[in-house]
Design an enzyme around this catalytic site. Structure first.
Site, short mmCIF file in Angstrom:
data_model
loop_
_atom_site.label_atom_id
_atom_site.label_comp_id
_atom_site.label_asym_id
_atom_site.label_seq_id
_atom_site.Cartn_x
_atom_site.Cartn_y
_atom_site.Cartn_z
N ASN A 1 0.88 -1.17 0.00
CA ASN A 1 0.00 0.00 0.00
C ASN A 1 0.92 1.22 0.00
OD1 ASN A 1 -1.43 2.32 0.86
ND2 ASN A 1 -3.07 1.05 1.66
N GLU B 1 -3.90 1.87 -3.00
CA GLU B 1 -3.95 3.33 -2.77
C GLU B 1 -3.02 4.08 -3.71
OE1 GLU B 1 -5.40 5.37 0.80
OE2 GLU B 1 -4.28 3.87 1.92
N ASP C 1 -4.10 -4.90 1.05
CA ASP C 1 -4.38 -4.25 2.32
C ASP C 1 -5.81 -4.64 2.70
OD1 ASP C 1 -5.03 -2.61 4.42
OD2 ASP C 1 -4.53 -0.73 3.42
N ASN D 1 -7.19 -4.35 5.65
CA ASN D 1 -7.76 -3.53 6.72
C ASN D 1 -8.43 -4.39 7.80
OD1 ASN D 1 -7.17 -0.70 6.56
ND2 ASN D 1 -8.34 -0.62 4.65
N ASP E 1 -1.77 -6.06 6.11
CA ASP E 1 -1.48 -6.40 4.71
C ASP E 1 -1.23 -7.90 4.65
OD1 ASP E 1 -1.13 -3.57 3.33
OD2 ASP E 1 -0.21 -3.48 5.32
N ASP F 1 2.95 4.77 4.84
CA ASP F 1 2.72 4.30 6.21
C ASP F 1 2.64 2.77 6.28
OD1 ASP F 1 0.37 4.62 4.79
OD2 ASP F 1 -0.70 5.72 6.35
N HIS F 2 2.63 2.11 5.14
CA HIS F 2 2.70 0.64 5.08
C HIS F 2 4.10 0.23 4.62
CE1 HIS F 2 -1.78 -0.23 5.05
NE2 HIS F 2 -1.77 1.06 4.81
#
Length: 262
Positions: free
Chosen positions: A7, A34, A152, A154, A223, A252-253
DNA sequence: ATGCCATCCACCGGATGA
């Protein structure tokens, strides 16, 4: 054969870091989430320069997924999930890829809805989307092919996949309904590669930009790479490119990957 | 309870994320 999920939180802002990661780690397949750009803004030429073919499913500002393949062009097999025609989010893309040995592997790049705040319409959408994903996963499973559903999700599957259960207890990522929906897919016969390889957990793939999440190593594992039986039989290793999360202008991943002996 | 940070778009603050 190395298949990764990443991501990237904006392909325009992340392009130098993404190209650097591809050149350093040379995944055969990179499933991106993303990308946050419309189809016209996808920098396909930049990937071609370093030997990667690509397909992408973009959307203005938000969401967006892509599949990059080294020394070949992915053969698209599905774009978007069935079952909710009014859903216009770009969150699912699937392709056939040729393995080094000559066989075919199915890969999917998945960006599952976050679902916050919960309860509420966004959480309901998440759960519906997970049901639709499960339906697609079952179709692929029945083909009896090597397949990797990467993305991802979530979803924080277990308590040991998060730095603090208490800090996240009201978050959509670890509600019982989210976990059950994820678990149902595993029960259908898919293997969570990092989950089974590291049963003790404490492996993070995401660290929040806020509150010094990275500096304090406060993260969670959301993930995931889900393997069909014919892929799971050939799992050689898997891991997280954690070091890339600590670089300048990082997502941020962190990239998460599996290596298969196909 | 909210902001914390980062990205996007578009016009600099609002929406979104997890």
């Amino acid at each position: 054969m190395k298949i990764a999920s990443f991501n990237i939180n904006g392909i325009k802002a992340r392009l130098p870091r993404l190209l650097e990661w591809l050149e350093e780690t040379k995944p055969d397949v990179a499933c991106l989430q993303e990308i946050k750009t419309q189809d016209e803004g996808f920098p396909a030429a930049e990937f071609e320069k370093i030997g990667y073919g690509a397909i992408w499913h973009g959307q203005k500002s938000f969401n967006g997924v892509a599949i990059l393949t080294r020394d070949q062009q992915p053969e698209e097999t599905k774009r978007g999930l069935d079952g909710e025609p009014e859903d216009e989010h770009s969150r699912y893309l699937e392709a056939n890829v040729t393995a080094p040995g000559g066989g075919t592997v199915r890969v999917a790049s998945i960006y599952l809805p976050n679902g916050n705040p919960q309860p509420g319409p966004k959480f309901d959408f998440k759960l519906r989307w997970m049901k639709r994903l499960r339906n697609r996963a079952s179709e692929i499973w029945r083909e009896e092919i090597p397949a990797v559903l990467a993305g991802d999700y979530n979803v924080i599957p277990r308590d040991n996949d998060v730095f603090s259960v208490k800090a996240m207890e009201n978050d959509a990522l670890m509600q019982p309904e989210s976990r059950q929906a994820y678990q149902r897919i595993l029960h259908d016969g898919w293997t969570d590669a990092l989950g089974v390889t590291y049963p003790a957990g404490k492996i993070w793939t995401y660290w929040d930009y806020r509150s010094g999440g990275w500096q304090r190593d406060q993260g969670f594992r959301i993930d995931h790479l889900l393997l069909s039986p014919l892929a799971a039989d050939h799992l050689r290793s898997c891991g997280v490119d954690k070091e890339h999360r600590g670089r300048e202008k990082a997502s941020d991943h962190a990239p998460t990957w599996v290596e298969l002996n196909l």
